[in-house]
Design an enzyme around this catalytic site. Structure first.
Site, mmCIF file in Angstrom:
data_model
loop_
_atom_site.group_PDB
_atom_site.id
_atom_site.type_symbol
_atom_site.label_atom_id
_atom_site.label_comp_id
_atom_site.label_asym_id
_atom_site.label_seq_id
_atom_site.Cartn_x
_atom_site.Cartn_y
_atom_site.Cartn_z
ATOM 1 C CG ASP A 1 -2.064 0.912 0.880
ATOM 2 O OD1 ASP A 1 -3.329 0.419 0.624
ATOM 3 O OD2 ASP A 1 -2.055 2.077 1.090
ATOM 4 N NE ARG B 1 -19.994 1.788 -6.445
ATOM 5 C CZ ARG B 1 -21.275 1.565 -6.788
ATOM 6 N NH1 ARG B 1 -21.878 2.094 -7.549
ATOM 7 N NH2 ARG B 1 -21.610 0.294 -6.387
ATOM 8 N NE ARG C 1 -19.349 -1.397 -9.219
ATOM 9 C CZ ARG C 1 -20.617 -2.092 -8.998
ATOM 10 N NH1 ARG C 1 -21.524 -1.486 -9.627
ATOM 11 N NH2 ARG C 1 -20.929 -2.835 -8.107
ATOM 12 C CB SER D 1 -9.099 -0.970 -9.123
ATOM 13 O OG SER D 1 -7.839 -1.250 -8.233
ATOM 14 C CG ASP E 1 -21.574 -8.017 -10.373
ATOM 15 O OD1 ASP E 1 -21.665 -7.481 -9.565
ATOM 16 O OD2 ASP E 1 -21.042 -7.604 -11.606
ATOM 17 N NE ARG F 1 -22.556 -7.399 -4.029
ATOM 18 C CZ ARG F 1 -21.656 -6.235 -4.359
ATOM 19 N NH1 ARG F 1 -21.542 -5.681 -5.376
ATOM 20 N NH2 ARG F 1 -20.953 -5.685 -3.344
ATOM 21 C CG HIS G 1 -18.368 -4.839 -11.672
ATOM 22 N ND1 HIS G 1 -19.250 -5.752 -10.830
ATOM 23 C CD2 HIS G 1 -17.670 -4.305 -10.843
ATOM 24 C CE1 HIS G 1 -18.997 -5.506 -9.442
ATOM 25 N NE2 HIS G 1 -18.079 -4.571 -9.356
#
Length: 309
Positions: free
Chosen positions: A32, A82, A88, A119, A148, A151, A175
C-alpha cells in the site's frame, strides 16, 4: 507460490485474509502507499495464524515493489472506493492513474504474473491493465462477474428460501449498476430452472436487486462493500493456483466472442493455472444479446475517457 495483494484497504485486507486462511500461497505480500498500513495489516493477519492454523508467511510493504518480486498472482484492489450516490464510472479519473502505475511497477519485478483487477470501474481498469502491461490477454482478469453472480445467488436464495450453495446463477456484461446482466433464464436450483418456483415478478425483483447490489451496500455502510468482493477475489486466486478449472463470469478481452471486439467485458470463462483458458458460449437469445451489446456500448464510452487522461 507467491501472491501479492496491492491495496491494504478493506477489500484488499479481506482478500488477503481469505488467501491466508486457505493457504493458497507460501508467501503473501500486501502493498500500500500509506505508510505502515500494509505492515500493520500483515502483522495483524500473522497473529491469527496460531488461531486459524495456517502457515502462510505474510509481509507488508509501503510502496516497495521489490518485496513483490517473483509473484505468481497479483490482485489489484487499490484506488478510491465509492461513496453514497457515486457511480463506479465516476472513479475513473483517479483510479486509472493508480492502476496503470501499479501494473507497470508490478511487472518490473514479476513479469510472469497473472493480474487480477478488482479496482473500479472494473471493466475499464481491466482494459487499462491489458493495454499498459502488454501481457497476453489470458493473464489479465477482471473479477467483477464473480461478485455479481454471488449477489445474484444471495437474492435468489432469499426468494426461494434455500441454500445459495444449491444454486447456479451467473451475471455477465459490465460490472455496473446498469450494465450487468443477471441471466435469470439460466438460473437453476439443483438443476431445476428457478422459473418453476418463482413468478415473473419475483424473478424480475431478484434481477433488479442484483443490479443495484453494490449501490445498496454503499448506501447502507457509507462506502464500497468489502467482505464479498474480497472473498470473490480470493475465489478467483484459488481457481488459478489450484488449477481448479472453475467456470466463473470474469471480465476478459473479447475478440469476436459474444459479438464483441476490442473490449474487456464479463463472460463465462474457465479459470486455471495459466489464467483464463477459454470462453464458454451461453448461446444468448435475442433479448439477452441486445442487452449485452448495450452493456458493451456503455463500457466503451467509459473506455473512451482513458484517451482524454
Amino acid at each position: 507460490m507467491k501472491i501479492t495483494v496491492v491495496g491494504a484497504g478493506a477489500v484488499g485486507a479481506t482478500c488477503a485474509d481469505n488467501i491466508a486462511r486457505k493457504e493458497l500461497a507460501e508467501e503473501l505480500v500486501i502493498l500500500d502507499i500509506k505508510e505502515g498500513l500494509a505492515e500493520g495489516k500483515a502483522l495483524d493477519l500473522t497473529q491469527t495464524a496460531a488461531l486459524l492454523g495456517f502457515d502462510t508467511r505474510i509481509t507488508g510493504s509501503t510502496n516497495d515493489y521489490s518485496k513483490t518480486a517473483g509473484s505468481d498472482v497479483v490482485v489489484i484492489t487499490s484506488g478510491i472506493p465509492r461513496k453514497p450516490g457515486m457511480t463506479r464510472e465516476e472513479l475513473i479519473g483517479t483510479n486509472a492513474s493508480i492502476v496503470k502505475g501499479v501494473t507497470e511497477n508490478i511487472l518490473k519485478h514479476s513479469p510472469e504474473a497473472i493480474i487480477i483487477v478488482i479496482s473500479n470501474p472494473m471493466d475499464t481498469m481491466t482494459m487499462l491493465a491489458l493495454q499498459s502491461s502488454g501481457l497476453p490477454k489470458h493473464r489479465i482478469i477482471g473479477m467483477g462477474g464473480i461478485l455479481d453472480s454471488a449477489r445474484f445467488k444471495c437474492y435468489l436464495s432469499q426468494a426461494l428460501n434455500c441454500s445459495p450453495n444449491d444454486l447456479n446463477a451467473v451475471v455477465i456484461g459490465g460490472h455496473g449498476d446498469t450494465t450487468m446482466i443477471p441471466l435469470i433464464r439460466y438460473a437453476t436450483w439443483n438443476s431445476v430452472p428457478v422459473s418453476q418456483f418463482l413468478s415473473e415478478e419475483q424473478q424480475q425483483k431478484v434481477v433488479s436487486d442484483t443490479m443495484v447490489g453494490g449501490a445498496t451496500l454503499t448506501k447502507l455502510i457509507g462506502t464500497s462493500a468489502w467482505y464479498a468482493p474480497g472473498a470473490a477475489g480470493a475465489a478467483l486466486v484459488e481457481s488459478i493456483v489450484r488449477d481448479e478449472k472453475r467456470l466463473f463470469a470474469c471480465c476478459v478481452s473479447l475478440e469476436g466472442e459474444y459479438g464483441q471486439n476490442d473490449i474487456c467485458l464479463g463472460v463465462p470463462v474457465v479459470i486455471g493455472r495459466n489464467g483464463w483458458e477459454k470462453i464458454v458460449d451461453y448461446k444468448l437469445n435475442e433479448q439477452e444479446q441486445e442487452a449485452f451489446n448495450k452493456s458493451a456500448d456503455a463500457v466503451r464510452s467509459m473506455n473512451d475517457v482513458l484517451k482524454t487522461l
